[in-house]
Design a protein around this motif. Sequence first.
Motif, PDB file in Angstrom:
ATOM      1  N   UNK A   1      -6.351 -10.786  -1.123  1.00  0.00           N
ATOM      2  CA  UNK A   1      -6.513  -9.868  -2.244  1.00  0.00           C
ATOM      3  C   UNK A   1      -5.607 -10.326  -3.382  1.00  0.00           C
ATOM      4  N   UNK A   2      -6.218 -10.813  -4.439  1.00  0.00           N
ATOM      5  CA  UNK A   2      -5.448 -11.277  -5.585  1.00  0.00           C
ATOM      6  C   UNK A   2      -4.893 -10.079  -6.349  1.00  0.00           C
ATOM      7  N   UNK A   3      -3.635 -10.176  -6.692  1.00  0.00           N
ATOM      8  CA  UNK A   3      -2.945  -9.051  -7.320  1.00  0.00           C
ATOM      9  C   UNK A   3      -2.348  -9.480  -8.652  1.00  0.00           C
ATOM     10  N   UNK A   4      -2.576  -8.659  -9.656  1.00  0.00           N
ATOM     11  CA  UNK A   4      -1.948  -8.863 -10.961  1.00  0.00           C
ATOM     12  C   UNK A   4      -0.595  -8.155 -10.948  1.00  0.00           C
ATOM     13  N   UNK A   5       0.474  -8.899 -11.176  1.00  0.00           N
ATOM     14  CA  UNK A   5       1.822  -8.337 -11.146  1.00  0.00           C
ATOM     15  C   UNK A   5       2.313  -8.138 -12.572  1.00  0.00           C
TER      16      UNK A   5
ATOM     17  N   UNK B   1     -10.604   1.302  -8.600  1.00  0.00           N
ATOM     18  CA  UNK B   1      -9.965   1.094  -7.303  1.00  0.00           C
ATOM     19  C   UNK B   1      -8.824   2.070  -7.043  1.00  0.00           C
ATOM     20  N   UNK B   2      -8.070   2.389  -8.097  1.00  0.00           N
ATOM     21  CA  UNK B   2      -6.930   3.309  -7.987  1.00  0.00           C
ATOM     22  C   UNK B   2      -5.979   2.884  -6.869  1.00  0.00           C
ATOM     23  N   UNK B   3      -5.589   1.617  -6.890  1.00  0.00           N
ATOM     24  CA  UNK B   3      -4.633   1.083  -5.931  1.00  0.00           C
ATOM     25  C   UNK B   3      -3.555   0.319  -6.688  1.00  0.00           C
ATOM     26  N   UNK B   4      -2.326   0.475  -6.248  1.00  0.00           N
ATOM     27  CA  UNK B   4      -1.220  -0.258  -6.861  1.00  0.00           C
ATOM     28  C   UNK B   4      -0.033  -0.230  -5.906  1.00  0.00           C
ATOM     29  N   UNK B   5       0.894  -1.146  -6.144  1.00  0.00           N
ATOM     30  CA  UNK B   5       2.118  -1.203  -5.341  1.00  0.00           C
ATOM     31  C   UNK B   5       3.291  -1.428  -6.283  1.00  0.00           C
ATOM     32  N   UNK B   6       4.291  -0.555  -6.162  1.00  0.00           N
ATOM     33  CA  UNK B   6       5.485  -0.642  -7.005  1.00  0.00           C
ATOM     34  C   UNK B   6       6.625  -1.202  -6.158  1.00  0.00           C
ATOM     35  N   UNK B   7       7.243  -2.271  -6.639  1.00  0.00           N
ATOM     36  CA  UNK B   7       8.276  -2.971  -5.880  1.00  0.00           C
ATOM     37  C   UNK B   7       9.531  -3.121  -6.719  1.00  0.00           C
TER      38      UNK B   7
ATOM     39  N   UNK C   1      13.527  -1.642 -14.560  1.00  0.00           N
ATOM     40  CA  UNK C   1      12.304  -2.429 -14.464  1.00  0.00           C
ATOM     41  C   UNK C   1      11.854  -2.539 -13.004  1.00  0.00           C
ATOM     42  N   UNK C   2      10.565  -2.424 -12.783  1.00  0.00           N
ATOM     43  CA  UNK C   2       9.984  -2.606 -11.452  1.00  0.00           C
ATOM     44  C   UNK C   2       8.746  -3.489 -11.595  1.00  0.00           C
ATOM     45  N   UNK C   3       8.305  -4.044 -10.471  1.00  0.00           N
ATOM     46  CA  UNK C   3       7.086  -4.834 -10.450  1.00  0.00           C
ATOM     47  C   UNK C   3       5.930  -3.968  -9.952  1.00  0.00           C
ATOM     48  N   UNK C   4       4.847  -3.954 -10.709  1.00  0.00           N
ATOM     49  CA  UNK C   4       3.664  -3.174 -10.352  1.00  0.00           C
ATOM     50  C   UNK C   4       2.533  -4.152 -10.048  1.00  0.00           C
ATOM     51  N   UNK C   5       2.080  -4.149  -8.793  1.00  0.00           N
ATOM     52  CA  UNK C   5       0.976  -5.007  -8.379  1.00  0.00           C
ATOM     53  C   UNK C   5      -0.338  -4.252  -8.381  1.00  0.00           C
ATOM     54  N   UNK C   6      -1.307  -4.756  -9.125  1.00  0.00           N
ATOM     55  CA  UNK C   6      -2.618  -4.117  -9.229  1.00  0.00           C
ATOM     56  C   UNK C   6      -3.675  -5.090  -8.691  1.00  0.00           C
ATOM     57  N   UNK C   7      -4.401  -4.739  -7.612  1.00  0.00           N
ATOM     58  CA  UNK C   7      -5.438  -5.632  -7.078  1.00  0.00           C
ATOM     59  C   UNK C   7      -6.530  -5.884  -8.118  1.00  0.00           C
ATOM     60  N   UNK C   8      -6.915  -7.173  -8.264  1.00  0.00           N
ATOM     61  CA  UNK C   8      -7.941  -7.512  -9.250  1.00  0.00           C
ATOM     62  C   UNK C   8      -9.129  -8.257  -8.650  1.00  0.00           C
TER      63      UNK C   8
END
Length: 362
Positions: free
Chosen positions: A41-45, A217-223, A266-273
């Motif tokens: 799953x490719x993710x836009x960070x 999709x409404x999916x994301x990951x905050x790191x 600052x955080x990293x937000x990954x959004x599946x694309x």
Amino acid sequence: MVKHIAVLGAIVLGLFCSRLALSEETSGRLETVPVERSELQETLVLDGVIEAVQQSTVSAQTSGKVQRLPFDVDDSVVAGDLIVQLESSEQSSRVSQAQGGRDEARAAFADAQQQFTRIEAVQKRGLVSRQELDQARNNLAAAKARLERAEAAVAEAREQLSYTRILAPYGGILTERHVEIGESVSPGQPLLSGLSLEQLRVVVDLPQQYAELARRERQSQVTLADGRVLETGEMTFYPYANPATHTFRLRMRLSEPNGSLFPGMLVKVGVPVATREVLWIPVSSLVRRSELRAVFVMDDQGRPRLRQVRTGAQQGGRLEILAGLSEGEQVVIHPVGLVGTDRLNLPAAGVSGERLDGEAVN
């Protein structure tokens, strides 16, 4: 130059392969795994920013001189704490004046009520005219209206007096002070700014080409920077684009502020694309020598042979193979024992790989 490097890499690989053929006894002790194919799953960070849900500026609601400022910038306050005290002599005088007018109106109302009661009783015996009864009734109604107006004036005066004590609307920290002790303020003038650390959220700007997919999709990951993944709640997509950057803002509520997160971080937000099929090998299988990326592959005789590969993304302990291997081929998991420092000039322990962006990973 690129062609020369490719030729040099081929020569080096040929030398390595000719020198590193091992005996069957050594090969039998090697641990291998097959090259696997699965989805990536490719993710836009993107860079996101933490902000407070509750942040506001308290303004004056009455005029007066600043008498006390119990708290300063960066101080913590609890909901209901006194944060600004204005001089209240004028407001107190107005309260006293309004209370005096109310007492007078009460007395007038009581007198009008007594008059009406007497005239009503006499009029029933026919001793006074109907006109006098109506006049007494009107006087009673007017006295009642004056009493209600006086009571409203008392309530208003008390409200103005309460405005001289500015209380914290919620618990948090003070971020800015707009006035000083002794300064005269007027209604609407800013006094203090603050925010709450109990409710935080993440905001990030999505490029236009990914906005529709993210909404669907409404999916994301905050790191965080340390790799810790934060739990997020409801996602809110702004229904308009920023005219300057042509990006759409995404807002996510954080479910676990836990005291270690602060507005402005600052955080990293990954959004599946996108999703695609790729080949995977363990990260520990990779051999790196300068610009060379290679793995040991078992040949038909069960002997490890060094083969150059082109790597892609890393996901956990797995590494994507873009070229050089086929599904099902057996690769050596820990090739460090095969590659002596006298042959490849590799570190005695540890294997390096690379991410899709070309940076080294350990």
